[in-house]
Design a protein around this motif. Structure first.
Motif, PDB file in Angstrom:
ATOM      1  N   ASN A   1      50.747  47.358 -54.815  1.00 42.59           N
ATOM      2  CA  ASN A   1      50.199  48.452 -54.013  1.00 42.59           C
ATOM      3  C   ASN A   1      49.867  47.958 -52.603  1.00 42.59           C
ATOM      4  OD1 ASN A   1      47.116  47.880 -53.678  1.00 42.59           O
ATOM      5  ND2 ASN A   1      47.584  47.356 -55.797  1.00 42.59           N
ATOM      6  N   PRO A   2      49.774  48.876 -51.636  1.00 45.66           N
ATOM      7  CA  PRO A   2      49.452  48.467 -50.264  1.00 45.66           C
ATOM      8  C   PRO A   2      47.967  48.218 -50.021  1.00 45.66           C
ATOM      9  CG  PRO A   2      49.863  50.824 -50.343  1.00 45.66           C
ATOM     10  CD  PRO A   2      50.159  50.290 -51.720  1.00 45.66           C
ATOM     11  N   GLY A   3      47.146  48.344 -51.042  1.00 45.59           N
ATOM     12  CA  GLY A   3      45.742  47.963 -50.955  1.00 45.59           C
ATOM     13  C   GLY A   3      44.922  48.769 -49.971  1.00 45.59           C
ATOM     14  N   ASN A   4      44.310  48.059 -49.020  1.00 46.74           N
ATOM     15  CA  ASN A   4      43.359  48.685 -48.101  1.00 46.74           C
ATOM     16  C   ASN A   4      43.966  49.830 -47.302  1.00 46.74           C
ATOM     17  OD1 ASN A   4      42.080  46.269 -48.925  1.00 46.74           O
ATOM     18  ND2 ASN A   4      40.792  46.325 -47.111  1.00 46.74           N
ATOM     19  N   VAL A   5      45.265  49.807 -47.073  1.00 43.45           N
ATOM     20  CA  VAL A   5      45.898  50.851 -46.266  1.00 43.45           C
ATOM     21  C   VAL A   5      45.694  52.220 -46.901  1.00 43.45           C
ATOM     22  CG1 VAL A   5      48.089  51.708 -45.377  1.00 43.45           C
ATOM     23  CG2 VAL A   5      47.609  49.257 -45.320  1.00 43.45           C
ATOM     24  N   VAL A   6      45.849  52.297 -48.216  1.00 45.32           N
ATOM     25  CA  VAL A   6      45.688  53.568 -48.926  1.00 45.32           C
ATOM     26  C   VAL A   6      44.250  54.066 -48.817  1.00 45.32           C
ATOM     27  CG1 VAL A   6      45.804  54.686 -51.180  1.00 45.32           C
ATOM     28  CG2 VAL A   6      47.561  53.048 -50.520  1.00 45.32           C
TER      29      VAL A   6
ATOM     30  N   GLY B   1      32.774  34.569 -51.340  1.00 46.04           N
ATOM     31  CA  GLY B   1      32.585  35.784 -50.555  1.00 46.04           C
ATOM     32  C   GLY B   1      32.184  37.008 -51.340  1.00 46.04           C
ATOM     33  N   ALA B   2      31.812  36.859 -52.582  1.00 42.61           N
ATOM     34  CA  ALA B   2      31.396  38.024 -53.378  1.00 42.61           C
ATOM     35  C   ALA B   2      29.936  38.336 -53.112  1.00 42.61           C
ATOM     36  CB  ALA B   2      31.607  37.745 -54.865  1.00 42.61           C
ATOM     37  N   ASN B   3      29.618  38.637 -51.847  1.00 41.94           N
ATOM     38  CA  ASN B   3      28.220  38.834 -51.489  1.00 41.94           C
ATOM     39  C   ASN B   3      28.003  40.103 -50.674  1.00 41.94           C
ATOM     40  OD1 ASN B   3      29.542  38.052 -49.223  1.00 41.94           O
ATOM     41  ND2 ASN B   3      28.110  36.436 -48.640  1.00 41.94           N
ATOM     42  N   LEU B   4      28.863  41.076 -50.878  1.00 46.22           N
ATOM     43  CA  LEU B   4      28.756  42.316 -50.118  1.00 46.22           C
ATOM     44  C   LEU B   4      27.495  43.068 -50.503  1.00 46.22           C
ATOM     45  CD1 LEU B   4      30.139  44.361 -48.223  1.00 46.22           C
ATOM     46  CD2 LEU B   4      31.115  45.395 -50.271  1.00 46.22           C
ATOM     47  N   GLY B   5      26.753  43.502 -49.513  1.00 43.01           N
ATOM     48  CA  GLY B   5      25.569  44.304 -49.763  1.00 43.01           C
ATOM     49  C   GLY B   5      25.858  45.776 -49.571  1.00 43.01           C
ATOM     50  N   ASP B   6      24.928  46.602 -50.037  1.00 46.04           N
ATOM     51  CA  ASP B   6      25.114  48.047 -49.932  1.00 46.04           C
ATOM     52  C   ASP B   6      25.163  48.512 -48.480  1.00 46.04           C
ATOM     53  OD1 ASP B   6      25.250  48.366 -52.618  1.00 46.04           O
ATOM     54  OD2 ASP B   6      23.139  48.921 -52.879  1.00 46.04           O
ATOM     55  N   SER B   7      24.430  47.834 -47.596  1.00 44.88           N
ATOM     56  CA  SER B   7      24.333  48.320 -46.225  1.00 44.88           C
ATOM     57  C   SER B   7      25.678  48.333 -45.520  1.00 44.88           C
ATOM     58  CB  SER B   7      23.335  47.465 -45.436  1.00 44.88           C
ATOM     59  OG  SER B   7      23.764  46.111 -45.393  1.00 44.88           O
TER      60      SER B   7
ATOM     61  N   MET C   1      35.596  43.451 -60.512  1.00 49.49           N
ATOM     62  CA  MET C   1      34.872  42.311 -61.082  1.00 49.49           C
ATOM     63  C   MET C   1      35.845  41.252 -61.587  1.00 49.49           C
ATOM     64  SD  MET C   1      31.697  43.445 -63.476  1.00 49.49           S
ATOM     65  CE  MET C   1      30.849  44.972 -63.101  1.00 49.49           C
ATOM     66  N   THR C   2      36.879  41.706 -62.304  1.00 51.99           N
ATOM     67  CA  THR C   2      37.845  40.773 -62.877  1.00 51.99           C
ATOM     68  C   THR C   2      38.550  39.986 -61.785  1.00 51.99           C
ATOM     69  OG1 THR C   2      38.186  42.230 -64.783  1.00 51.99           O
ATOM     70  CG2 THR C   2      39.884  40.585 -64.345  1.00 51.99           C
ATOM     71  N   ARG C   3      38.960  40.661 -60.710  1.00 56.01           N
ATOM     72  CA  ARG C   3      39.647  39.954 -59.626  1.00 56.01           C
ATOM     73  C   ARG C   3      38.725  38.933 -58.967  1.00 56.01           C
ATOM     74  NH1 ARG C   3      42.191  45.089 -58.668  1.00 56.01           N
ATOM     75  NH2 ARG C   3      40.676  45.629 -57.043  1.00 56.01           N
ATOM     76  N   GLU C   4      37.454  39.308 -58.747  1.00 55.50           N
ATOM     77  CA  GLU C   4      36.510  38.369 -58.152  1.00 55.50           C
ATOM     78  C   GLU C   4      36.313  37.161 -59.050  1.00 55.50           C
ATOM     79  OE1 GLU C   4      35.003  38.130 -55.312  1.00 55.50           O
ATOM     80  OE2 GLU C   4      35.758  39.998 -54.466  1.00 55.50           O
TER      81      GLU C   4
ATOM     82  N   ALA D   1      37.377  44.768 -44.221  1.00 54.23           N
ATOM     83  CA  ALA D   1      38.644  44.089 -44.521  1.00 54.23           C
ATOM     84  C   ALA D   1      38.586  42.620 -44.113  1.00 54.23           C
ATOM     85  CB  ALA D   1      39.792  44.795 -43.809  1.00 54.23           C
ATOM     86  N   GLU D   2      37.976  42.352 -42.954  1.00 53.66           N
ATOM     87  CA  GLU D   2      37.864  40.969 -42.481  1.00 53.66           C
ATOM     88  C   GLU D   2      37.023  40.129 -43.432  1.00 53.66           C
ATOM     89  OE1 GLU D   2      36.429  38.516 -38.478  1.00 53.66           O
ATOM     90  OE2 GLU D   2      36.433  40.717 -38.508  1.00 53.66           O
ATOM     91  N   ALA D   3      36.052  40.760 -44.073  1.00 58.42           N
ATOM     92  CA  ALA D   3      35.202  40.058 -45.036  1.00 58.42           C
ATOM     93  C   ALA D   3      35.851  39.929 -46.403  1.00 58.42           C
ATOM     94  CB  ALA D   3      33.865  40.781 -45.168  1.00 58.42           C
ATOM     95  N   GLY D   4      37.054  40.499 -46.551  1.00 61.05           N
ATOM     96  CA  GLY D   4      37.757  40.412 -47.825  1.00 61.05           C
ATOM     97  C   GLY D   4      37.213  41.321 -48.903  1.00 61.05           C
ATOM     98  N   VAL D   5      36.580  42.412 -48.486  1.00 65.21           N
ATOM     99  CA  VAL D   5      35.966  43.336 -49.444  1.00 65.21           C
ATOM    100  C   VAL D   5      37.026  44.243 -50.061  1.00 65.21           C
ATOM    101  CG1 VAL D   5      34.323  45.230 -49.693  1.00 65.21           C
ATOM    102  CG2 VAL D   5      33.794  43.296 -48.210  1.00 65.21           C
ATOM    103  N   SER D   6      36.989  44.386 -51.367  1.00 68.61           N
ATOM    104  CA  SER D   6      37.887  45.322 -52.032  1.00 68.61           C
ATOM    105  C   SER D   6      37.518  46.754 -51.647  1.00 68.61           C
ATOM    106  CB  SER D   6      37.784  45.162 -53.551  1.00 68.61           C
ATOM    107  OG  SER D   6      38.407  46.251 -54.215  1.00 68.61           O
ATOM    108  N   PRO D   7      38.510  47.631 -51.461  1.00 67.42           N
ATOM    109  CA  PRO D   7      38.197  49.016 -51.105  1.00 67.42           C
ATOM    110  C   PRO D   7      37.636  49.838 -52.267  1.00 67.42           C
ATOM    111  CG  PRO D   7      40.562  48.749 -51.385  1.00 67.42           C
ATOM    112  CD  PRO D   7      39.961  47.368 -51.465  1.00 67.42           C
ATOM    113  N   ILE D   8      37.795  49.352 -53.493  1.00 63.53           N
ATOM    114  CA  ILE D   8      37.374  50.141 -54.653  1.00 63.53           C
ATOM    115  C   ILE D   8      35.878  50.459 -54.639  1.00 63.53           C
ATOM    116  CG2 ILE D   8      37.165  50.160 -57.166  1.00 63.53           C
ATOM    117  CD1 ILE D   8      39.937  50.724 -56.316  1.00 63.53           C
ATOM    118  N   PRO D   9      34.982  49.479 -54.435  1.00 65.97           N
ATOM    119  CA  PRO D   9      33.558  49.834 -54.435  1.00 65.97           C
ATOM    120  C   PRO D   9      33.202  50.849 -53.356  1.00 65.97           C
ATOM    121  CG  PRO D   9      33.838  47.459 -54.593  1.00 65.97           C
ATOM    122  CD  PRO D   9      35.190  48.028 -54.293  1.00 65.97           C
TER     123      PRO D   9
END
Length: 337
Positions: free
Chosen positions: A316-321, A206-212, A176-179, A237-245
Motif C-alpha cells: 500500500n502507499p501508506g501515508n499518502v492515502v 521512536g514509539a513515543n508519540l503523544g496525544d498532543s 502495535m505489531t509493526r512497532e 511523517a518525519e517522526a515515523g508515525v503510523s497514520p492508523i492511530p
C-alpha cells in the motif's frame, strides 16, 4: 450465534466444519483482520483464499454461496473473505446460511455495522454462524494486548512500556505489531531468546508519540485548515508515525460529533451537551458542531474507513492515502467556514 473472542479462536483453530460464517463487526477492523488471518493459518499455507467485494454480492447475491460450495482448483482447502461489508450483503449471507451445503468457511469484516444491523441479527440467530463485536481495546485491555503481542516477539514489557505502546498505536493491533517487530529486531529478541523492553528502547526506536501531536492534526482537519494540516502531517511523517492511530482518533471525534448532532436534532440543548465534553475540548467541539452536519460527518467517516482498509492492503502507499483522506476532510470543513 453470539461468541466471544476465545470461542472464535477455538473454532477457527479447529477449522470447525459446523461454522459456515464468521462475522466480525465493529470498529476494531485491525483485530477482525487478525482473526481472519488466523483462519488462513489454520487451514494451512497451501489454502486458497477468495476475496469478494460487497458490490459483487449486491449485484450477484448467489455468488457467495456458490464460492463457499465450490472445490479448490488444486483440491486443497479454501476460504472466502469479504471486507467492508454492510447491509448490502444481507441477501448473499442469507443464501449462504440457507444453502444445502457449504464446504468452505466465509469470513465477513463489517467495521461499520452495529449490533442492530440486519446482517448482525442474521448471524446471531443462525447456528452455522459465529458473530463477534470487535471494539478497539482501551485502558487495561490495550495494555494487556500490547504485552501479549510483545511476548509473541520475545519481548517482556517493563514498567509503563505496555501503556506507552498502546497509547502510541491508538489501540490498533496491526500498528502495535509493526512497532514490536521493529523493537524485536532492534533488541535481537525472539521467543527463544527473550529480551526486556524498556523505555530506552522505545525512545530509540521512536514509539513515543503523544496525544498532543496527533490532536493538532485532527483539529486542523475538523476546523478546515488544509495548510495547517499539511504541516502537521509532515511532522508526523518525519517522526515515523503510523497514520492508523491518527485516523482512528479522527474517526472517534467524528462519531462523537455525530452522536451530539443526533441529540441536537432530537431537541437537546447544545450548551448542555457541550458541558459534558472534557473542558479542554469544549471550544473545538463547539466549532466543529457549527461546521459539521450529519451528512458530512457520515461522508468523512466513510473516507477514513476506506483509507484504513487501503493502508492494510499489501504494497500500500501508506501515508499518502491517509494524508489525502484527511486533506479532503479539511477541505469539506473549510467550505463551511
Amino acid at each position: 450465534m453470539k461468541a466471544n473472542a476465545n470461542q472464535i479462536r477455538t473454532a477457527i483453530d479447529a477449522v470447525s466444519p459446523d461454522v459456515r460464517l464468521y462475522l466480525f463487526h465493529g470498529p476494531d477492523e485491525s483485530g477482525a483482520r487478525e482473526l481472519a488471518a488466523r483462519l488462513g493459518r489454520a487451514l494451512g499455507p497451501e489454502a486458497e483464499r477468495i476475496d469478494l467485494e460487497p458490490a459483487q454480492l449486491r449485484s450477484n447475491p448467489g455468488l457467495l454461496a456458490d464460492e463457499a460450495a465450490a472445490l479448490s482448483l488444486f483440491g486443497g482447502a479454501r476460504h472466502i473473505r469479504v471486507a467492508g461489508a454492510g447491509e448490502e450483503s444481507l441477501e448473499a449471507l442469507t443464501l449462504l446460511l440457507d444453502a444445502d451445503r457449504s464446504g468452505n468457511p466465509v469470513v465477513v469484516l463489517a467495521p461499520t455495522l452495529k449490533a442492530t444491523a440486519k446482517v448482525v441479527k442474521l448471524a446471531l440467530a443462525h447456528q452455522c454462524a459465529m458473530c463477534l463485536a470487535c471494539y478497539l481495546p482501551e485502558g487495561g485491555d490495550a495494555d494487556r494486548l500490547a504485552t501479549a503481542i510483545a511476548r509473541e516477539h520475545g519481548l517482556r514489557t517493563t514498567g509503563g512500556t505496555a501503556a506507552r505502546l498502546a497509547a502510541a498505536s491508538g489501540g490498533d493491533r496491526a500498528v502495535m505489531t509493526r512497532e514490536l517487530e521493529k523493537l524485536a529486531l532492534y533488541l535481537d529478541a525472539a521467543p527463544e531468546r527473550p529480551r526486556e523492553l524498556d523505555d530506552a528502547a522505545l525512545d530509540a526506536v521512536g514509539a513515543n508519540l503523544g496525544d498532543s501531536e496527533m490532536s493538532r492534526a485532527i483539529e486542523a482537519a475538523l476546523d478546515g485548515y488544509p495548510d495547517t494540516l499539511a504541516d502537521e502531517l509532515a511532522g508526523l511523517a518525519e517522526a515515523g508515525v503510523s497514520p492508523i492511530p491518527v485516523l482512528r482518533q479522527l474517526a472517534r471525534r467524528l462519531i462523537a460529533l455525530a452522536e451530539m448532532q443526533a441529540d441536537i436534532d432530537a431537541g437537546a440543548d447544545p450548551k448542555a451537551l457541550i458541558e459534558r465534553v472534557f473542558f479542554r475540548e469544549r471550544a473545538s467541539t463547539t466549532r466543529a458542531l457549527r461546521l459539521w452536519d450529519t451528512a458530512r460527518i457520515s461522508d468523512a467517516i466513510e473516507r477514513i474507513r476506506q483509507a484504513e482498509r487501503a493502508i492494510m492492503l499489501p504494497n500500500n502507499p501508506g501515508n499518502v492515502v491517509a494524508d489525502a483522506a484527511m486533506t479532503v476532510i479539511a477541505r469539506m470543513a473549510a467550505r463551511q467556514r
